[in-house]
Design an enzyme around this catalytic site. Structure first.
Site, short mmCIF file in Angstrom:
data_model
loop_
_atom_site.label_atom_id
_atom_site.label_comp_id
_atom_site.label_asym_id
_atom_site.label_seq_id
_atom_site.Cartn_x
_atom_site.Cartn_y
_atom_site.Cartn_z
N LYS A 57 0.79 -1.23 0.00
CA LYS A 57 0.00 0.00 0.00
C LYS A 57 0.83 1.29 0.00
CE LYS A 57 -2.17 -1.67 3.59
NZ LYS A 57 -3.07 -1.94 4.71
N ASP A 114 -5.55 -5.17 10.81
CA ASP A 114 -6.88 -4.54 10.77
C ASP A 114 -8.00 -5.54 10.45
OD1 ASP A 114 -6.07 -4.77 8.15
OD2 ASP A 114 -6.74 -2.78 7.53
#
Ligand code: ADP
Ligand code: MG
Length: 483
Positions: free
Chosen positions: A163, A198
């Site tokens: 990312k 997450d």
């Protein structure tokens, strides 16, 4: 279907492109079968394409958990620091602050990045009016949403960045230690006692607020999933004695890396261009078809292809600095385009977001942009269904292709991420693909619910678990020394 009011030559070009984005039911089934195969390879051995990371979280909460914890969330668009209070009745309160992570920090020296994390926690505590003289250290759970090979609840080495992060001298290191060292350098009375992804956070927090959950899934900047697996199936753990008596463990799949060889994923030239120009070519293949970081860029590639066609098909052959810049066309713009109720509104969105003059955007242009956004997003939604279906199949809750499944058991999925929350009809597309893959009976019993503040609440729940385990250990040690 390409909009048919356009010229036949244009329609022909658009139809050809549209064909590249189609996913037949057979293809969805092949993809899902490959998912399940890759899960089992990853559960069997370390260093497989699908990391299938054991999290050492051996159960999910039921809503009765209590306590106040800090949580730090790195790996999304913003860095977040929160204070979470679990009330023990499926509810919680949360105070949080967001901080920007600059490109310089993302790609610079890792110690600088971790010092910044510690500074942010310090700033948060000051702002919240915490007493620095508190005797007991504050316990903090770190939500760190990158592939980490975990060896304990509070220990894990970074395998690779994703990312857009690329900080130097972090890969191969224990990220909890990197953070704790930064706290210690600042003499902050905070102890990082749990490391959580997450996806795991989404799973745990949904379980806390709804009393159970089998899958946590992220559809935001990136995509990933975590689910509850039988420890006996996590063969690569061996006969670890520390897990005696435990039967389940949450596994972080890291499914964003699914099918990096692209043998079943339907790559178009627009996908290939995105991959070549990304900072991690040939990695995170699935993520590049699905997630918020990339959908806008695929669409941008497609739009520019039409601008450059001869004769031009879009914007009269013109572009703008936004449309010309790498990652300039945000996935959120696609949402705006698809949310627009008529072509005039689409036109307005294009003018506002892409920087054209109103007179440079025709209604045909608006029509084509809307079609392009839908094409890219609908494919992403369908492909997302493959991941969810594969976990239902892997855990024995459903069979590939559907077929008779009895009972009225509900299957709870906790989700997080802007894409699933805000992109119009994303969940519908995902569900359509679920019906193909596991049948409409099972699909109708899948409850997809937002894991609200999942990374914060998940980290708090993990920190709680860690403190409990430490206390149990302490007590056991005391007992031995007394006896
Ligand atoms: P993160 O995954 O980083 O925690 P989010 O879940 O907010 O954060 O996802 C951010 C991503 O979602 C960005 O890539 C952004 O382009 C995209 N995004 C933001 N808003 C929207 C929206 N309204 N519709 C679709 N995508 C969006
Ligand atoms: Mg997030």
């Amino acid at each position: 279907m390409a909009p048919t009011s356009l010229s036949p030559a244009t329609v022909e070009v658009l139809d050809r492109i549209e064909h590249l984005f189609q996913l037949s039911n057979d293809r969805l089934i092949d993809i899902t079968r490959q998912f399940v195969e890759d899960y089992n390879l990853g559960l069997g051995e370390y260093n497989k394409a699908m990391a299938m990371i054991p999290t050492f979280v051996t159960g999910v909460p039921d809503g009765s958990e209590k306590g106040t914890f800090l949580a730090l969330d790195l790996g999304g668009t913003n860095l977040r620091v929160c204070e979470v209070t679990l009330h023990g009745d499926k509810t919680f309160t949360l105070r949080q602050q967001k901080y920007k992570v600059s490109e310089e920090l993302k790609t610079g020296e890792a110690t600088r990045l971790f010092d910044y994390l510690a500074d942010s926690v310090d700033a948060f505590l000051t702002e919240m009016g915490h007493e620095v003289t508190d005797v007991e250290a504050l316990h903090l759970g770190l939500t760190f949403s990158f592939p980490v090979e975990q060896s304990a609840l509070d220990k894990g080495v970074l395998l690779t960045w994703t990312k857009g992060f690329a900080a130097r001298n972090a890969i191969g290191k224990d990220v909890v230690k990197l953070l704790q060292d930064a706290f210690d350098r600042k003499h902050l009375h905070v102890r990082c006692c749990a490391l959580v992804n997450d996806t795991v956070g989404a799973l745990l927090s949904r379980a806390y607020t709804s009393g159970g959950c089998f899958l946590g899934a992220i559809f935001g900047t990136g995509t990933n999933g975590a689910y509850v697996e039988d420890i006996s199936k996590i063969k690569k753990l061996g006969d670890s004695t520390s897990l005696l008596g435990m039967s389940k463990m949450v596994v972080n799949t890291e499914w964003g890396a699914f099918n990096n060889s692209r043998s079943v994923l339907p790559s178009t030239p627009f996908d290939n261009k995105l991959d070549r120009e990304s900072i991690n070519p040939r990695f995170q293949a699935y993520e590049k078809f699905i997630s918020g970081m990339y959908l806008g860029e695929i669409t941008r590639n497609l739009l520019l292809n039409l601008v450059d066609a001869s004769p031009p098909i879009l914007f009269n052959g013109n572009s703008t600095p936004i449309l010309n810049s790498h990652y300039g066309f945000d996935t959120a713009y696609m949402s705006d385009v698809e949310n627009a109720s008529n072509l005039d509104e689409v036109q307005k969105v294009i003018v506002e977001r892409v920087g054209f003059k109103p007179e440079d955007v025709s209604l045909d242009d608006a029509k084509i942009v809307k079609w392009a956004c839908h094409l890219v997003a609908a494919r992403a939604a369908k492909l997302s269904g493959c991941a969810v279906a594969s976990v239902l199949i892997q855990t024995g809750l459903a069979k590939l292709g559907g077929g008779s499944s009895s009972g009225d058991e509900r299957f709870s999925v906790g989700v997080d991420g802007s894409l699933i929350q805000h992109y119009p009809n994303f969940e519908d597309g995902l569900r359509a693909s679920l019906r193909v893959l596991v049948g409409s009976d099972v699909e109708s019993r899948v409850d997809i619910g937002l894991a609200k503040d999942g990374s914060g609440v998940g980290a708090a729940l993990c920190a709680l678990q860690a403190v409990k385990q430490e206390k149990t250990l302490e007590r056991a040690l005391q007992d031995t020394s007394l006896g």
